[in-house]
Design a protein around this motif. Structure first.
Motif, mmCIF file in Angstrom:
data_model
loop_
_atom_site.group_PDB
_atom_site.id
_atom_site.type_symbol
_atom_site.label_atom_id
_atom_site.label_comp_id
_atom_site.label_asym_id
_atom_site.label_seq_id
_atom_site.Cartn_x
_atom_site.Cartn_y
_atom_site.Cartn_z
ATOM 1 N N THR A 197 -5.170 2.451 -9.027
ATOM 2 C CA THR A 197 -4.407 1.400 -8.293
ATOM 3 C C THR A 197 -3.417 2.068 -7.683
ATOM 4 O O THR A 197 -3.160 1.867 -6.101
ATOM 5 C CB THR A 197 -3.856 0.255 -9.144
ATOM 6 O OG1 THR A 197 -4.930 -0.145 -9.903
ATOM 7 C CG2 THR A 197 -3.177 -0.781 -8.500
ATOM 8 N N GLU A 198 -2.396 3.128 -7.969
ATOM 9 C CA GLU A 198 -1.390 3.684 -7.456
ATOM 10 C C GLU A 198 -1.843 4.457 -6.359
ATOM 11 O O GLU A 198 -1.677 4.415 -5.244
ATOM 12 C CB GLU A 198 -0.539 4.631 -8.365
ATOM 13 C CG GLU A 198 0.750 5.094 -7.614
ATOM 14 C CD GLU A 198 1.156 6.461 -8.217
ATOM 15 O OE1 GLU A 198 2.058 6.899 -8.222
ATOM 16 O OE2 GLU A 198 0.076 7.310 -8.830
ATOM 17 N N ARG A 199 -2.943 5.418 -6.583
ATOM 18 C CA ARG A 199 -3.515 6.193 -5.575
ATOM 19 C C ARG A 199 -3.926 5.400 -4.320
ATOM 20 O O ARG A 199 -3.682 5.698 -3.361
ATOM 21 C CB ARG A 199 -4.647 7.034 -6.095
ATOM 22 C CG ARG A 199 -4.097 8.179 -6.718
ATOM 23 C CD ARG A 199 -5.244 9.096 -7.098
ATOM 24 N NE ARG A 199 -6.500 8.596 -7.627
ATOM 25 C CZ ARG A 199 -6.463 8.542 -9.063
ATOM 26 N NH1 ARG A 199 -5.728 9.153 -9.918
ATOM 27 N NH2 ARG A 199 -7.584 8.033 -9.799
ATOM 28 N N ALA A 200 -4.693 4.362 -4.850
ATOM 29 C CA ALA A 200 -5.229 3.431 -3.428
ATOM 30 C C ALA A 200 -4.131 2.816 -2.630
ATOM 31 O O ALA A 200 -4.083 3.037 -1.172
ATOM 32 C CB ALA A 200 -5.964 2.353 -4.039
ATOM 33 N N ARG A 201 -3.076 2.562 -3.493
ATOM 34 C CA ARG A 201 -1.852 1.784 -2.549
ATOM 35 C C ARG A 201 -1.117 2.843 -1.850
ATOM 36 O O ARG A 201 -0.578 2.579 -0.564
ATOM 37 C CB ARG A 201 -1.037 0.986 -3.534
ATOM 38 C CG ARG A 201 -1.873 -0.457 -4.019
ATOM 39 C CD ARG A 201 -0.910 -1.036 -5.028
ATOM 40 N NE ARG A 201 -1.586 -2.356 -5.470
ATOM 41 C CZ ARG A 201 -1.341 -3.036 -6.501
ATOM 42 N NH1 ARG A 201 -0.004 -2.703 -7.176
ATOM 43 N NH2 ARG A 201 -2.053 -4.028 -6.942
ATOM 44 N N LEU A 202 -0.733 3.825 -2.585
ATOM 45 C CA LEU A 202 -0.195 5.023 -1.944
ATOM 46 C C LEU A 202 -1.142 5.399 -0.629
ATOM 47 O O LEU A 202 -0.323 5.667 0.340
ATOM 48 C CB LEU A 202 0.116 6.175 -2.936
ATOM 49 C CG LEU A 202 1.392 6.044 -3.643
ATOM 50 C CD1 LEU A 202 1.350 7.243 -4.814
ATOM 51 C CD2 LEU A 202 2.255 5.758 -3.057
ATOM 52 N N GLY A 203 -2.328 5.674 -0.532
ATOM 53 C CA GLY A 203 -2.836 6.072 0.344
ATOM 54 C C GLY A 203 -2.717 5.120 1.537
ATOM 55 O O GLY A 203 -2.726 5.579 2.757
ATOM 56 N N ASP A 204 -2.735 3.970 1.626
ATOM 57 C CA ASP A 204 -2.581 2.880 2.319
ATOM 58 C C ASP A 204 -1.317 3.110 3.127
ATOM 59 O O ASP A 204 -1.031 3.056 4.379
ATOM 60 C CB ASP A 204 -2.779 1.395 1.772
ATOM 61 C CG ASP A 204 -4.222 0.988 1.534
ATOM 62 O OD1 ASP A 204 -5.159 1.644 1.978
ATOM 63 O OD2 ASP A 204 -4.384 0.168 0.622
ATOM 64 N N LEU A 205 -0.109 2.998 2.187
ATOM 65 C CA LEU A 205 1.208 3.161 2.729
ATOM 66 C C LEU A 205 1.311 4.520 3.377
ATOM 67 O O LEU A 205 1.925 4.476 4.708
ATOM 68 C CB LEU A 205 2.034 3.341 1.324
ATOM 69 C CG LEU A 205 2.342 1.903 0.766
ATOM 70 C CD1 LEU A 205 3.446 2.060 -0.611
ATOM 71 C CD2 LEU A 205 3.200 1.200 1.729
ATOM 72 N N GLU A 206 0.795 5.665 2.987
ATOM 73 C CA GLU A 206 0.856 7.038 3.669
ATOM 74 C C GLU A 206 0.245 6.800 5.071
ATOM 75 O O GLU A 206 0.755 7.451 6.082
ATOM 76 C CB GLU A 206 0.395 8.136 3.054
ATOM 77 C CG GLU A 206 1.008 8.455 1.440
ATOM 78 C CD GLU A 206 0.365 9.443 0.742
ATOM 79 O OE1 GLU A 206 -0.966 9.639 0.940
ATOM 80 O OE2 GLU A 206 0.921 9.657 -0.447
ATOM 81 N N ARG A 207 -0.897 6.216 5.030
ATOM 82 C CA ARG A 207 -1.528 6.058 6.686
ATOM 83 C C ARG A 207 -0.567 5.128 7.275
ATOM 84 O O ARG A 207 -0.465 5.621 8.434
ATOM 85 C CB ARG A 207 -2.891 5.378 6.357
ATOM 86 C CG ARG A 207 -3.869 6.302 5.789
ATOM 87 C CD ARG A 207 -5.398 5.792 5.852
ATOM 88 N NE ARG A 207 -5.409 4.829 4.595
ATOM 89 C CZ ARG A 207 -5.711 5.118 3.449
ATOM 90 N NH1 ARG A 207 -5.832 6.512 3.029
ATOM 91 N NH2 ARG A 207 -5.878 4.228 2.530
ATOM 92 N N GLU A 208 -0.163 4.207 6.915
ATOM 93 C CA GLU A 208 0.614 3.242 7.678
ATOM 94 C C GLU A 208 2.222 3.990 8.145
ATOM 95 O O GLU A 208 2.698 3.820 9.329
ATOM 96 C CB GLU A 208 1.146 1.918 7.087
ATOM 97 C CG GLU A 208 1.785 1.085 7.877
ATOM 98 C CD GLU A 208 1.993 -0.383 7.345
ATOM 99 O OE1 GLU A 208 2.710 -1.341 7.903
ATOM 100 O OE2 GLU A 208 1.445 -0.833 6.187
ATOM 101 N N LEU A 209 2.606 4.570 7.107
ATOM 102 C CA LEU A 209 3.676 5.414 7.353
ATOM 103 C C LEU A 209 3.510 6.536 8.429
ATOM 104 O O LEU A 209 4.307 6.537 9.506
ATOM 105 C CB LEU A 209 4.372 6.182 6.187
ATOM 106 C CG LEU A 209 5.273 5.436 5.087
ATOM 107 C CD1 LEU A 209 5.498 6.151 3.987
ATOM 108 C CD2 LEU A 209 6.457 5.351 6.064
#
Length: 81
Positions: free
Chosen positions: A33-45
């Motif tokens: 869950t953390e990896r998936a959410r972090l991936g989304d955040l990193e792309r948006e960042l």
């Protein structure tokens, strides 16, 4: 979105990233869950930082930064560091 709004959104995402890491550390979420959410955040960042850089460049060259729009994630992801 103006420069202040972009910076505010970046701050929100950095805070969300910290919260995710804390949630993992306390066991509130699992690693997947953390990896998936972090991936989304990193792309948006990446999108927001790229938008901010292009707006600043447009402004410093005498152009109108309001004309610079957010690029799709796929396009931003293809840039080399």
């Amino acid at each position: 979105m103006d420069q202040q709004q972009i910076l505010a959104r970046i701050t929100e995402m950095v805070d969300a990233e910290k919260t995710l890491r804390e949630s993992l550390a306390t066991g509130a979420i699992d690693e997947a869950t953390e990896r998936a959410r972090l991936g989304d955040l990193e792309r948006e960042l990446d999108q927001c930082w790229e938008l901010l850089r292009r707006r600043r460049a447009k402004d410093s060259s005498g152009g109108d930064p309001a004309l610079v729009r957010l690029r799709p994630t796929a396009r931003v992801d293809t840039y080399e560091a």
